[in-house]
Write a protein that holds these residues in place. Structure first.
Motif, PDB file in Angstrom:
ATOM      1  N   GLN A   1       0.818  -1.211   0.000  1.00 20.91           N
ATOM      2  CA  GLN A   1       0.000   0.000   0.000  1.00 20.91           C
ATOM      3  C   GLN A   1       0.854   1.265   0.000  1.00 20.91           C
ATOM      4  N   ILE A   2       2.051   1.192   0.579  1.00 17.22           N
ATOM      5  CA  ILE A   2       2.943   2.353   0.625  1.00 17.22           C
ATOM      6  C   ILE A   2       3.825   2.404  -0.618  1.00 17.22           C
ATOM      7  N   ASN A   3       4.452   1.284  -0.948  1.00 15.74           N
ATOM      8  CA  ASN A   3       5.413   1.266  -2.054  1.00 15.74           C
ATOM      9  C   ASN A   3       4.758   1.413  -3.417  1.00 15.74           C
ATOM     10  N   GLY A   4       3.589   0.822  -3.595  1.00 17.03           N
ATOM     11  CA  GLY A   4       2.916   0.900  -4.896  1.00 17.03           C
ATOM     12  C   GLY A   4       2.709   2.342  -5.359  1.00 17.03           C
ATOM     13  N   PRO A   5       2.040   3.176  -4.557  1.00 17.39           N
ATOM     14  CA  PRO A   5       1.862   4.575  -4.966  1.00 17.39           C
ATOM     15  C   PRO A   5       3.194   5.323  -5.101  1.00 17.39           C
TER      16      PRO A   5
END
Length: 153
Positions: A103-107
């Motif tokens: 959820q953090i790395n994707g964006p």
């Protein structure tokens, strides 16, 4: 028809092995790859990230080392419940680590890929955030792995 029957210990070892492979991958990214990112100029970094994102997203190794422990946790709970609560706790920590990180790395990856390659201050900031995210992600996954290990012994 031959039925596949695995003991609880065998399933735990299988899940632990795949989780360990993923932890190794995360440690490689957080250490080695991050140092390479830091050594790149921002234009090279901006060109490299879409390639990494695409290749890692379709890598059978990456997919297997993520999917097997995550979905295996649910199968494990169906068949064995909470008999080994320490192992289950490690699986949950590991699953939280990979879920939150995604959820953090994707964006963050998308922001880097969408950035103007000449905007060096923006990309430098994102690269630093990525470094923190990768180290955090690896630390949480390793913590889950350590707890899983204590559930095995």
């Amino acid at each position: 028809m031959v039925a596949l029957k695995m003991s609880q210990a065998s399933v735990e070892l299988l899940l632990f092995t795949f989780a360990a492979l993923f932890c190794g991958l995360l440690l490689f990214v957080a250490d080695v790859l991050q140092r390479i990112f830091n050594d790149m100029d921002t234009a090279a970094f901006a060109r490299f990230m879409p390639l990494l994102y695409k290749r890692a997203g379709y890598s059978p190794f990456v997919l297997a080392s993520t999917i097997v422990p995550f979905f295996g946790m649910f199968v494990y709970l169906i068949f064995f419940g909470f008999d080994n609560i320490i192992f289950v706790a490690g699986l949950v920590i590991f699953a939280i680590g990979i879920t939150v990180a995604k959820q953090i790395n994707g964006p963050l990856y998308r922001q880097i890929m969408d950035a103007d390659p000449s905007d060096s201050s923006y990309l430098t900031g994102k690269r630093k955030r990525l470094q923190v995210a990768n180290i955090s992600r690896a630390a949480i996954a390793v913590a889950g792995l350590v707890v899983m290990y204590f559930g095995l012994i």
